[in-house]
Design a protein around this motif. Sequence first.
Motif, PDB file in Angstrom:
ATOM      1  N   ILE A   5     -10.178 -10.583 -59.285  1.00  0.00           N
ATOM      2  CA  ILE A   5     -10.169  -9.270 -58.663  1.00  0.00           C
ATOM      3  C   ILE A   5      -9.977  -8.161 -59.677  1.00  0.00           C
ATOM      4  O   ILE A   5     -10.396  -7.056 -59.465  1.00  0.00           O
ATOM      5  CB  ILE A   5      -9.116  -9.155 -57.557  1.00  0.00           C
ATOM      6  CG1 ILE A   5      -7.791  -9.704 -58.023  1.00  0.00           C
ATOM      7  CG2 ILE A   5      -9.590  -9.830 -56.297  1.00  0.00           C
ATOM      8  CD1 ILE A   5      -6.728  -9.550 -56.977  1.00  0.00           C
ATOM      9  N   ILE A  53      -3.989  -3.755 -56.431  1.00  0.00           N
ATOM     10  CA  ILE A  53      -4.702  -4.475 -55.373  1.00  0.00           C
ATOM     11  C   ILE A  53      -3.696  -5.285 -54.567  1.00  0.00           C
ATOM     12  O   ILE A  53      -3.029  -6.163 -55.103  1.00  0.00           O
ATOM     13  CB  ILE A  53      -5.781  -5.403 -55.969  1.00  0.00           C
ATOM     14  CG1 ILE A  53      -6.812  -4.536 -56.668  1.00  0.00           C
ATOM     15  CG2 ILE A  53      -6.382  -6.282 -54.886  1.00  0.00           C
ATOM     16  CD1 ILE A  53      -8.199  -5.055 -56.649  1.00  0.00           C
ATOM     17  N   PRO A  54      -3.555  -4.969 -53.302  1.00  0.00           N
ATOM     18  CA  PRO A  54      -2.654  -5.758 -52.469  1.00  0.00           C
ATOM     19  C   PRO A  54      -3.309  -7.085 -52.079  1.00  0.00           C
ATOM     20  O   PRO A  54      -4.493  -7.116 -51.759  1.00  0.00           O
ATOM     21  CB  PRO A  54      -2.451  -4.883 -51.223  1.00  0.00           C
ATOM     22  CG  PRO A  54      -3.164  -3.603 -51.484  1.00  0.00           C
ATOM     23  CD  PRO A  54      -4.155  -3.865 -52.554  1.00  0.00           C
ATOM     24  N   MET A  56      -2.616 -10.219 -49.479  1.00  0.00           N
ATOM     25  CA  MET A  56      -1.733 -10.608 -48.379  1.00  0.00           C
ATOM     26  C   MET A  56      -2.273 -11.840 -47.677  1.00  0.00           C
ATOM     27  O   MET A  56      -3.262 -12.417 -48.093  1.00  0.00           O
ATOM     28  CB  MET A  56      -1.571  -9.452 -47.413  1.00  0.00           C
ATOM     29  CG  MET A  56      -2.822  -9.115 -46.665  1.00  0.00           C
ATOM     30  SD  MET A  56      -2.922  -7.394 -46.308  1.00  0.00           S
ATOM     31  CE  MET A  56      -3.641  -6.787 -47.793  1.00  0.00           C
ATOM     32  N   GLN A 352      -2.930   0.251 -45.933  1.00  0.00           N
ATOM     33  CA  GLN A 352      -4.230   0.486 -46.565  1.00  0.00           C
ATOM     34  C   GLN A 352      -4.221   1.600 -47.589  1.00  0.00           C
ATOM     35  O   GLN A 352      -5.019   1.619 -48.516  1.00  0.00           O
ATOM     36  CB  GLN A 352      -5.254   0.866 -45.495  1.00  0.00           C
ATOM     37  CG  GLN A 352      -5.723  -0.279 -44.705  1.00  0.00           C
ATOM     38  CD  GLN A 352      -6.995   0.075 -43.966  1.00  0.00           C
ATOM     39  OE1 GLN A 352      -8.071   0.068 -44.515  1.00  0.00           O
ATOM     40  NE2 GLN A 352      -6.865   0.377 -42.709  1.00  0.00           N
TER      41      GLN A 352
ATOM     42  N   TRP B 307      -9.931  -2.272 -44.219  1.00  0.00           N
ATOM     43  CA  TRP B 307      -9.273  -3.569 -44.057  1.00  0.00           C
ATOM     44  C   TRP B 307      -9.602  -4.207 -42.720  1.00  0.00           C
ATOM     45  O   TRP B 307      -9.652  -5.422 -42.591  1.00  0.00           O
ATOM     46  CB  TRP B 307      -7.755  -3.424 -44.217  1.00  0.00           C
ATOM     47  CG  TRP B 307      -7.341  -3.272 -45.637  1.00  0.00           C
ATOM     48  CD1 TRP B 307      -8.166  -3.025 -46.701  1.00  0.00           C
ATOM     49  CD2 TRP B 307      -6.019  -3.355 -46.163  1.00  0.00           C
ATOM     50  NE1 TRP B 307      -7.430  -2.943 -47.842  1.00  0.00           N
ATOM     51  CE2 TRP B 307      -6.118  -3.137 -47.556  1.00  0.00           C
ATOM     52  CE3 TRP B 307      -4.763  -3.582 -45.599  1.00  0.00           C
ATOM     53  CZ2 TRP B 307      -5.006  -3.143 -48.385  1.00  0.00           C
ATOM     54  CZ3 TRP B 307      -3.665  -3.584 -46.419  1.00  0.00           C
ATOM     55  CH2 TRP B 307      -3.776  -3.371 -47.807  1.00  0.00           C
ATOM     56  N   ILE B 329      -9.457 -11.347 -46.399  1.00  0.00           N
ATOM     57  CA  ILE B 329      -8.231 -10.606 -46.621  1.00  0.00           C
ATOM     58  C   ILE B 329      -6.993 -11.413 -46.230  1.00  0.00           C
ATOM     59  O   ILE B 329      -6.008 -11.412 -46.950  1.00  0.00           O
ATOM     60  CB  ILE B 329      -8.281  -9.244 -45.885  1.00  0.00           C
ATOM     61  CG1 ILE B 329      -7.076  -8.384 -46.246  1.00  0.00           C
ATOM     62  CG2 ILE B 329      -8.392  -9.397 -44.382  1.00  0.00           C
ATOM     63  CD1 ILE B 329      -7.230  -6.937 -45.882  1.00  0.00           C
ATOM     64  N   LEU B 330      -7.047 -12.129 -45.133  1.00  0.00           N
ATOM     65  CA  LEU B 330      -5.867 -12.885 -44.717  1.00  0.00           C
ATOM     66  C   LEU B 330      -5.944 -14.338 -45.178  1.00  0.00           C
ATOM     67  O   LEU B 330      -4.948 -14.927 -45.555  1.00  0.00           O
ATOM     68  CB  LEU B 330      -5.717 -12.843 -43.190  1.00  0.00           C
ATOM     69  CG  LEU B 330      -5.369 -11.477 -42.593  1.00  0.00           C
ATOM     70  CD1 LEU B 330      -5.361 -11.539 -41.080  1.00  0.00           C
ATOM     71  CD2 LEU B 330      -4.036 -10.975 -43.095  1.00  0.00           C
TER      72      LEU B 330
END
Lengths: 382, 351
Positions: A5, A53-54, A56, A352, B307, B329-330
């Motif tokens: 990333i 960059i998150p 999760m 976000q 998102w 994303i998850l």
Amino acid sequence: MNQNILTTSVDTSSENGIRTEEMLLNVGPQHPSTHGVFRLVVKIDGETIKEAIPVMGYLHRGTEKLAENLNYTQIIPYTDRMDYVSAMTNNYVLCHAVETMMGLEIPERAQFLRLIAMELNRVASHLVWWGTYLLDIGAMGPFLYAFRDREMILDLFNELCGARMTFNYMRIGGVKWDAPPGWVDKAKEFVQYMKKELNNYHQLVSGNEIFISRIKGIGKFDTSTALDYSLSGVMLRATGVKWDLRKDEPYCIYDRFDFDVPTATEGDCMARYQVRMAEIEQSLRILEQALEQFPSEGEVIGKVPRVIRPPAGETYVRIESPRGEIGCYIASQGKDKPWRLKFRRPSFTNLQILPTLLQGESLANMIVILGSIDIVLGEVDC
Amino acid sequence: MSEEKRRPTPEEKAQAAAEARAKAEALRKLREQEEQGAEAAPPAQEEAQAQAADSQEEVAPVAKPVSEMTPEEKAAAKKAAAAEAIAKAKAAKEAKESAQQGDGASSAEGADAEAKAKAAAAAKAKAAAAAAAKAKAEREAGGSPADGGDDDAKAKAAAAAKAKAAAAAAAKAKAAQATGDGAEAAETPKAPSKNQPYLDKYVLRITEKFGKEVLEASYINELAKEVPTLVIQNERWHEIAQFLKEDGQLAFEYLSDLHGVDYEDRMEVYYHLYSYKNRQSLAVKVKTSREQSSVPSVMDVWNGANWNERETFDLLGIHFPGHKDLRRILLPDDWVGYPLRKDYVQYDEEV
């Protein structure tokens, strides 16, 4: 997960001949200030954040998928585990969605119990935020006070529904348990106590020079940015938008009580701090009125069919959780299980804006900004 | 199913899963053969077996040299394995269905009606209950999940009314549902919704600018606090989204929610918009096919879609052309399949 990333660059051709290098720093997944499992990959150039960059999903349990195989009452405990700091509002949003579809009447006493539970939970949630935010910044004391007082709320909940955090208290059509004898008086006592304590909090922290200079002007954004990023709750109100679903799209019985919607205009961490603190005060105001008007008797659950089958169709409702706008979408096919269930989680949506806020910031401000968003990872990952 | 729980590298995962699957397949085959010996298997089962055998042959070369594969090959192998798993599930389902057909009416609807009939029988004579069950089945057939449109709701309401008349004897058992449907039926012809003028305004603004064909449907969603709902043509959605936000009269500057729904015959993306200027809500739905599901991204219109679109892509596999960074994303990046799809079969058996 996400190997490629970010890339860093090494610059050897700088004018003064000093070799500079960008560095990747992993914050989390196990980092005390993320209050859960949340990872932030930050590219830093010295002390400055170039990009963040998150990452999760560490707490993703597939609640929405699981719900498709559960009947509506069985889903309620799952909602407790999303925003586990404020489970009452999560309970409510699901019940509210189903009740909206079925057009159910909720008895008066149940409405009061729901409202009182939600507002107590809002106070508890903001206390957790207040304590841990200051802990993140470096103040130990406030955390202890906040958790001491929050514990009193949890004790009240414990008496009400037998659980401190995962309540499973609300049901479609009302609530599961009536308030035990003497509970309302205890709650009244707590409200008076908390009002005094809140003054102490302000004395201890709110005017503190070091604290103010630490958070003032940090993590700033304006109203149009907030709207563009779908921010809600305190994040939006701190930019000057007077918007609270309790007031503007009233649900439950919020329209019966007097309260203000606190706002601030600066849109920085300080503004968010002030709005949250003012919200505790307003919640206590609502609680005071609700406990005073609490009906002396009545049903706590309405007439609900034994098997809950909302009519075929879809619904979307949204309410004000301590973190912002929490929404629940249900697509039903007239069966006792939802065809599709979706939660609009305020923590997820509010987060976000983080990469934008962090860009160009000093690394030391990262936790200050992250903390001011007030996320709960159980809800981000759902 | 998982025998090995060592290091969860993708290769090992894939191999372990493939081995486990091969074993399970062999077991199943054995069992099926035994069953065949005991009683003549229905033709659908044979078919399923044949299909399963086919897919096993497919998987055999995959299972062996997995450690020597290039990443692309691995990805392809994974995809093939996932596809095979889905095919298998389908075959199993078909077999099951054909077996059930022999029993007569033992579908979900039938079971439902049966339960209802039982409840009625407790209160009333058996003959009345049978009538009620029949009426109920009729009603359900009428209101089958076809289109989310207004016509459907009306048809359903009408069917419900018919069923109500026919099953008057069993009214007690059905009271709960009947009142729900009855109320809805009574409301529809009564006063128009307070949001009807808003809906008319939106429809007018959009059709004036883009023509009638861009709106596939428009109605007031009674179940969602009477929110005006528009179903918009997939191809034109992006420009209309832009218009919805930027037009002075509409001014939907806030995207509250965005998510997808799998309806088995199609996909839908649901948007909940809000205008702080006019204090009005609007729901928008955009349909797409399941096989090549794609809906134009509105990330450049509302940044908040970012998102949410990633999440929808992650869990439902809907693509959003125009999105700047569309990735999972998850779930982990190497996850196979889209869990919220109704035909999802878990690929990694270790999970």
